[in-house]
Design a protein around this motif. Sequence first.
Motif, PDB file in Angstrom:
ATOM      1  N   LEU A  81     -15.025   3.487   1.115  1.00  0.00           N
ATOM      2  CA  LEU A  81     -13.616   3.162   0.947  1.00  0.00           C
ATOM      3  C   LEU A  81     -13.100   2.685   2.294  1.00  0.00           C
ATOM      4  O   LEU A  81     -12.950   3.483   3.228  1.00  0.00           O
ATOM      5  N   GLN A  82     -12.866   1.391   2.387  1.00  0.00           N
ATOM      6  CA  GLN A  82     -12.271   0.809   3.593  1.00  0.00           C
ATOM      7  C   GLN A  82     -10.767   0.885   3.456  1.00  0.00           C
ATOM      8  O   GLN A  82     -10.203   0.347   2.504  1.00  0.00           O
ATOM      9  N   MET A  83     -10.131   1.543   4.401  1.00  0.00           N
ATOM     10  CA  MET A  83      -8.686   1.740   4.351  1.00  0.00           C
ATOM     11  C   MET A  83      -8.051   1.069   5.562  1.00  0.00           C
ATOM     12  O   MET A  83      -8.361   1.416   6.707  1.00  0.00           O
ATOM     13  N   ASN A  84      -7.181   0.122   5.313  1.00  0.00           N
ATOM     14  CA  ASN A  84      -6.473  -0.611   6.372  1.00  0.00           C
ATOM     15  C   ASN A  84      -4.981  -0.367   6.253  1.00  0.00           C
ATOM     16  O   ASN A  84      -4.494   0.112   5.220  1.00  0.00           O
ATOM     17  N   SER A  85      -4.263  -0.695   7.300  1.00  0.00           N
ATOM     18  CA  SER A  85      -2.793  -0.559   7.306  1.00  0.00           C
ATOM     19  C   SER A  85      -2.367   0.834   6.849  1.00  0.00           C
ATOM     20  O   SER A  85      -1.476   0.982   6.001  1.00  0.00           O
ATOM     21  N   LEU A  86      -2.999   1.827   7.409  1.00  0.00           N
ATOM     22  CA  LEU A  86      -2.735   3.200   6.973  1.00  0.00           C
ATOM     23  C   LEU A  86      -1.324   3.637   7.342  1.00  0.00           C
ATOM     24  O   LEU A  86      -0.778   3.239   8.384  1.00  0.00           O
ATOM     25  N   LYS A  87      -0.770   4.456   6.470  1.00  0.00           N
ATOM     26  CA  LYS A  87       0.590   4.963   6.618  1.00  0.00           C
ATOM     27  C   LYS A  87       0.542   6.489   6.684  1.00  0.00           C
ATOM     28  O   LYS A  87      -0.392   7.105   6.165  1.00  0.00           O
ATOM     29  N   PRO A  88       1.553   7.112   7.256  1.00  0.00           N
ATOM     30  CA  PRO A  88       1.575   8.584   7.277  1.00  0.00           C
ATOM     31  C   PRO A  88       1.454   9.197   5.888  1.00  0.00           C
ATOM     32  O   PRO A  88       0.844  10.269   5.735  1.00  0.00           O
TER      33      PRO A  88
END
Length: 122
Positions: A81-88
């Motif tokens: 799972l590639q996760m970009n632009s992560l948010k709190p």
Amino acid sequence: QVQLVESGGGLVQPGGSLRLSCAASGATFSNYGMGWFRRAPGKERDFVAAINWSGTSTYYGDFVKGRFTITRDNAKNTVYLQMNSLKPEDTALYYCAAQKGLFAPMGEYNHWGQGTQVTVSS
């Protein structure tokens, strides 16, 4: 039966990226559709993403909105799972899960990993 071990979680700043991995063993990996789920403290479990046995069909939760990508490598018995632009608000314990048989991405999964923690904070 299949055993699942997640890795790749950690602490990341908002806007950053992480790549989660889920290694499977104990069964023929390509017999399983795979999913990623998450649970934040005090909240219900969310569906994040899923992929069919061949990797030709993918599914995402509404909140992903193009930020995450699920892939799999059947030769390595691993789903990513590639996760970009992560948010709190992406902070949660992320689990992978396996489903055997006719794949229903939002259906019941037979096997679950222990999870890997993702924390998004500055």
